[in-house]
Design a protein around this motif. Sequence first.
Motif, PDB file in Angstrom:
ATOM      1  N   VAL A  72       0.835  -1.203   0.000  1.00 56.72           N
ATOM      2  CA  VAL A  72       0.000   0.000   0.000  1.00 56.72           C
ATOM      3  C   VAL A  72       0.868   1.251   0.000  1.00 56.72           C
ATOM      4  CG1 VAL A  72      -1.834   1.231   1.218  1.00 56.72           C
ATOM      5  CG2 VAL A  72      -1.769  -1.274   1.269  1.00 56.72           C
ATOM      6  N   ALA A  73       1.965   1.217   0.774  1.00 59.24           N
ATOM      7  CA  ALA A  73       2.833   2.387   0.900  1.00 59.24           C
ATOM      8  C   ALA A  73       3.402   2.824  -0.440  1.00 59.24           C
ATOM      9  CB  ALA A  73       3.971   2.082   1.877  1.00 59.24           C
ATOM     10  N   VAL A  74       3.746   1.873  -1.298  1.00 60.45           N
ATOM     11  CA  VAL A  74       4.335   2.227  -2.587  1.00 60.45           C
ATOM     12  C   VAL A  74       3.335   2.994  -3.456  1.00 60.45           C
ATOM     13  CG1 VAL A  74       3.682   0.105  -3.810  1.00 60.45           C
ATOM     14  CG2 VAL A  74       5.773   1.320  -4.445  1.00 60.45           C
ATOM     15  N   LEU A  75       2.047   2.789  -3.224  1.00 64.14           N
ATOM     16  CA  LEU A  75       1.016   3.531  -3.960  1.00 64.14           C
ATOM     17  C   LEU A  75       0.852   4.941  -3.389  1.00 64.14           C
ATOM     18  CD1 LEU A  75      -1.678   0.705  -4.254  1.00 64.14           C
ATOM     19  CD2 LEU A  75       0.069   1.358  -5.923  1.00 64.14           C
ATOM     20  N   VAL A  76       1.102   5.085  -2.078  1.00 67.48           N
ATOM     21  CA  VAL A  76       0.985   6.388  -1.431  1.00 67.48           C
ATOM     22  C   VAL A  76       2.168   7.272  -1.804  1.00 67.48           C
ATOM     23  CG1 VAL A  76       0.940   7.570   0.804  1.00 67.48           C
ATOM     24  CG2 VAL A  76      -0.338   5.437   0.480  1.00 67.48           C
ATOM     25  N   ASP A  77       3.375   6.733  -1.687  1.00 70.12           N
ATOM     26  CA  ASP A  77       4.600   7.463  -2.023  1.00 70.12           C
ATOM     27  C   ASP A  77       5.710   6.434  -2.232  1.00 70.12           C
ATOM     28  OD1 ASP A  77       6.842   9.017  -2.264  1.00 70.12           O
ATOM     29  OD2 ASP A  77       6.466  10.254  -0.502  1.00 70.12           O
ATOM     30  N   PRO A  78       6.174   6.248  -3.469  1.00 66.96           N
ATOM     31  CA  PRO A  78       7.204   5.226  -3.732  1.00 66.96           C
ATOM     32  C   PRO A  78       8.480   5.414  -2.935  1.00 66.96           C
ATOM     33  CG  PRO A  78       6.226   5.998  -5.785  1.00 66.96           C
ATOM     34  CD  PRO A  78       5.721   6.905  -4.704  1.00 66.96           C
ATOM     35  N   ALA A 101      10.713  11.411   5.669  1.00 68.65           N
ATOM     36  CA  ALA A 101       9.631  11.871   6.546  1.00 68.65           C
ATOM     37  C   ALA A 101       8.738  12.873   5.823  1.00 68.65           C
ATOM     38  CB  ALA A 101      10.197  12.487   7.822  1.00 68.65           C
ATOM     39  N   SER A 102       8.385  12.541   4.589  1.00 67.19           N
ATOM     40  CA  SER A 102       7.449  13.391   3.871  1.00 67.19           C
ATOM     41  C   SER A 102       6.083  13.330   4.542  1.00 67.19           C
ATOM     42  CB  SER A 102       7.335  12.934   2.418  1.00 67.19           C
ATOM     43  OG  SER A 102       6.767  11.631   2.366  1.00 67.19           O
ATOM     44  N   PHE A 103       5.215  14.261   4.188  1.00 67.75           N
ATOM     45  CA  PHE A 103       3.869  14.267   4.766  1.00 67.75           C
ATOM     46  C   PHE A 103       3.170  12.935   4.483  1.00 67.75           C
ATOM     47  CE2 PHE A 103      -0.711  14.822   4.294  1.00 67.75           C
ATOM     48  CZ  PHE A 103      -1.045  15.356   5.532  1.00 67.75           C
ATOM     49  N   ALA A 104       3.309  12.440   3.247  1.00 69.67           N
ATOM     50  CA  ALA A 104       2.664  11.180   2.883  1.00 69.67           C
ATOM     51  C   ALA A 104       3.210  10.024   3.708  1.00 69.67           C
ATOM     52  CB  ALA A 104       2.873  10.911   1.391  1.00 69.67           C
ATOM     53  N   CYS A 105       4.526  10.018   3.921  1.00 70.93           N
ATOM     54  CA  CYS A 105       5.156   8.949   4.699  1.00 70.93           C
ATOM     55  C   CYS A 105       4.673   8.965   6.144  1.00 70.93           C
ATOM     56  CB  CYS A 105       6.675   9.102   4.650  1.00 70.93           C
ATOM     57  SG  CYS A 105       7.568   7.851   5.607  1.00 70.93           S
ATOM     58  N   VAL A 106       4.680  10.140   6.758  1.00 73.72           N
ATOM     59  CA  VAL A 106       4.247  10.270   8.153  1.00 73.72           C
ATOM     60  C   VAL A 106       2.779   9.887   8.291  1.00 73.72           C
ATOM     61  CG1 VAL A 106       3.887  11.868  10.064  1.00 73.72           C
ATOM     62  CG2 VAL A 106       5.984  12.005   8.709  1.00 73.72           C
ATOM     63  N   ALA A 107       1.958  10.412   7.389  1.00 75.18           N
ATOM     64  CA  ALA A 107       0.528  10.133   7.466  1.00 75.18           C
ATOM     65  C   ALA A 107       0.250   8.643   7.285  1.00 75.18           C
ATOM     66  CB  ALA A 107      -0.213  10.934   6.398  1.00 75.18           C
TER      67      ALA A 107
END
Length: 353
Positions: A72-78, A101-107
């Motif tokens: 799922v994470a790879v779809l949010v931010d590779p 620690a991008s916003f997408a990664c943290v979220a």
Amino acid sequence: MKAWEVWSLALCVKVLLHPAYRSTDFEVHRNWLAVTHSRPAEEWYADRQGQSEWTLDYPPLFALLEAGLAKVAVLVDPRIVVEDGATEEAPSFGKTNQNEASFACVAFQRWSVALLELAALAVVAPKDQGSLAFAGLASLVAVDHIHFQYNGLVLGVFAATLLALARGRHLRAAALFSLLVTLKHLFLTVAPFVGCTLLGDYVFKKAPPGGLSLGVKKLGRLVALALVAVVSTSVGLAPVLLPALLRHRFLPALIELAARLFPFGNRGLVHSYWAPNFWALYVFADRVALAAARVLGGGAASSSLRDDDANSATTKGGGSTRGLVDAGAGGTEFLPSPTPAICAGLTLVAALP
């Protein structure tokens, strides 16, 4: 209030904590997403040149969970699933992705903790009053939703084990606990309690007269319990060991797994101050004794202590508070340093019913 209302209110509070402080465990789990996404399963626990210092050291069932989250994470931010240490053989590695620690990664990672915790609560005890308190437990909020870990999920499985024991569903409890240990092997410390409870309440429980002899019944229950434990543990280890077996890499994978899960002698005695147990008191006494020796030793003795300190594991970043796995970590500075065998033995004695 209904259970879902309590959980929803608690979830709102946890979402507000998303921008809060994050410990190094955030990057630890981010790297585990990358490891399980970038490597074949049989190499999840293998060392590679240039890899992150935050190596995977949870059992295979948890690694499988990380691999699922990585899909799922790879779809949010590779970038979340790019592993450090690029090589020609593994071009999917990245060289500068540590502490992503991008916003997408943290979220994504924050939400994964919250939703897995909710799933555990909903499955384990949707109408149980204890689950309502569990949803807003302050210590769990601090450790999982601020510091960053997945204790809500594993504690949910542990709670399911205890509920099964309380309701007399012993084989289910054995299966759940075996899977739990392959999810987080820290729960091995309560294995004596669970094992003795299963033996006393299930295997050696007196049966009503008639039918097979009591000895035969006990033997049958013991065999059933052993089979459930072995099969469940095998299922929990299969995500790594089954692919390793199919690719003729079973023994190396097993050795790598054991070394990661049990780095005896290569990690600090109190693990970055996160082990508030008997050894914390022992390390405190060690520090006091070392300070006293410096004051009272004087002259040559004090100079000798300083020379020893210059070469100690503590000066090199190791010592009793070392959190990373390191061959120079582990012991005390003044008092006798307990060996891994002594630590394991005392832990077993302390855990006896």
